[in-house]
Design an enzyme around this catalytic site. Sequence first.
Site, short mmCIF file in Angstrom:
data_model
loop_
_atom_site.label_atom_id
_atom_site.label_comp_id
_atom_site.label_asym_id
_atom_site.label_seq_id
_atom_site.Cartn_x
_atom_site.Cartn_y
_atom_site.Cartn_z
N GLY A 27 19.45 38.94 -6.14
CA GLY A 27 18.51 37.81 -6.19
C GLY A 27 17.97 37.56 -4.80
O GLY A 27 18.68 37.69 -3.81
N LYS A 28 16.69 37.22 -4.73
CA LYS A 28 16.11 36.82 -3.45
C LYS A 28 16.21 35.30 -3.41
O LYS A 28 15.28 34.57 -3.79
CB LYS A 28 14.65 37.28 -3.39
CG LYS A 28 14.35 38.17 -2.20
CD LYS A 28 12.95 38.72 -2.25
CE LYS A 28 12.21 38.57 -0.94
NZ LYS A 28 12.88 39.07 0.25
N VAL A 29 17.39 34.82 -3.02
CA VAL A 29 17.73 33.40 -3.10
C VAL A 29 17.44 32.70 -1.77
O VAL A 29 17.92 33.14 -0.72
CB VAL A 29 19.23 33.24 -3.46
CG1 VAL A 29 19.61 31.77 -3.53
CG2 VAL A 29 19.54 33.95 -4.77
#
Length: 304
Positions: free
Chosen positions: A157-159
């Site tokens: 995830g690109k959190v």
Amino acid sequence: MGIKTDKIWMDGRLVDWEDAKVHVLTHALHYGSGVFEGIRAYETAGGPAVFRLKEHVDRLFASAKLLYMEVPYTHEEISEAIKETIRANNLKSCYIRPVVYRGLGEMGVNPAKCPVNVFVAVWPWGAYLGEEALAKGIRAKVTSWARNYISSFPAKGKVNGAYVNSILAKMDALQSGYDEAIFLDTDGYVAEGSGENIFWAKDGVIYTTPLPTVLKGITRASIMELARGLGYEVVEARAARDELYLADEVWFCGTAAEITPVREIDGHTIGAGRRGPIVEALQKRFFAVVHGEVPEYEKWLARV
Ligand code: PPE
């Protein structure tokens, strides 16, 4: 200000750049509860084209899923919002930043009562690490900060909140007089840059780090495919930092960084200390593809 444009898409409509504001009690501002993408549109003979739009939008939705956020739009609506925002700002090429985040509802870590909001901003963004970096290479440092442990953040995830780890590494590198940081994972193996995947070449073979601890970069996947098409063998391999010190070539890649050679790591000269022949060949191929000059890879471009 390089990021000042005309319009930003917010929750379904284009608003003036000045009016694209959020409340201070926005959940994501307190806890980093959002996900984002970084995408580029390049100038081509047929107008601006977004590079691998589908893959980026798919990853945005995957990131949102990992944070239990339901995006209130379809993949097609987000793709259209991206194109609409580029058109509204009259840009020939740009960087694109969609963010899906927990908005204004209640305070407290539990985000359940907070709405899921979305915006898409675009702005002209030149070479991430400087124009000279693409031709001459940069100096990198193995940072003392370990990459986010895979049981602390979902690496796929690109959190937003996970990027505090990147900020610390980047500042560590800059304050030590280097241009960029290289993260090791919590087992001491090479992971990635603060905002890039990493590759190296030794004796004509290309290597990159395996997925579990790093972002599944879309540039990474593109380079692997383009390199194989050029006849190179590409291997995913765990490596200790000394493998980088002894490599013939090292480079970073990412949407923002594109393909940036690394000429020095921790005081060790990499190869000949300048851009090597493999990375130069890959840059040439990559930039031809993104600018729509390779018919075979037209499939990676979405016309605006
Ligand atoms: N690793 C990390 C940690 C990362 O942030 C990026 C992208 C990549 C690898 C490469 O992924 P891809 O863009 O799909 O090839 N970093 C984004 C944000 C950079 C920033 O400073 O903001 C980017 O390049 O858009």
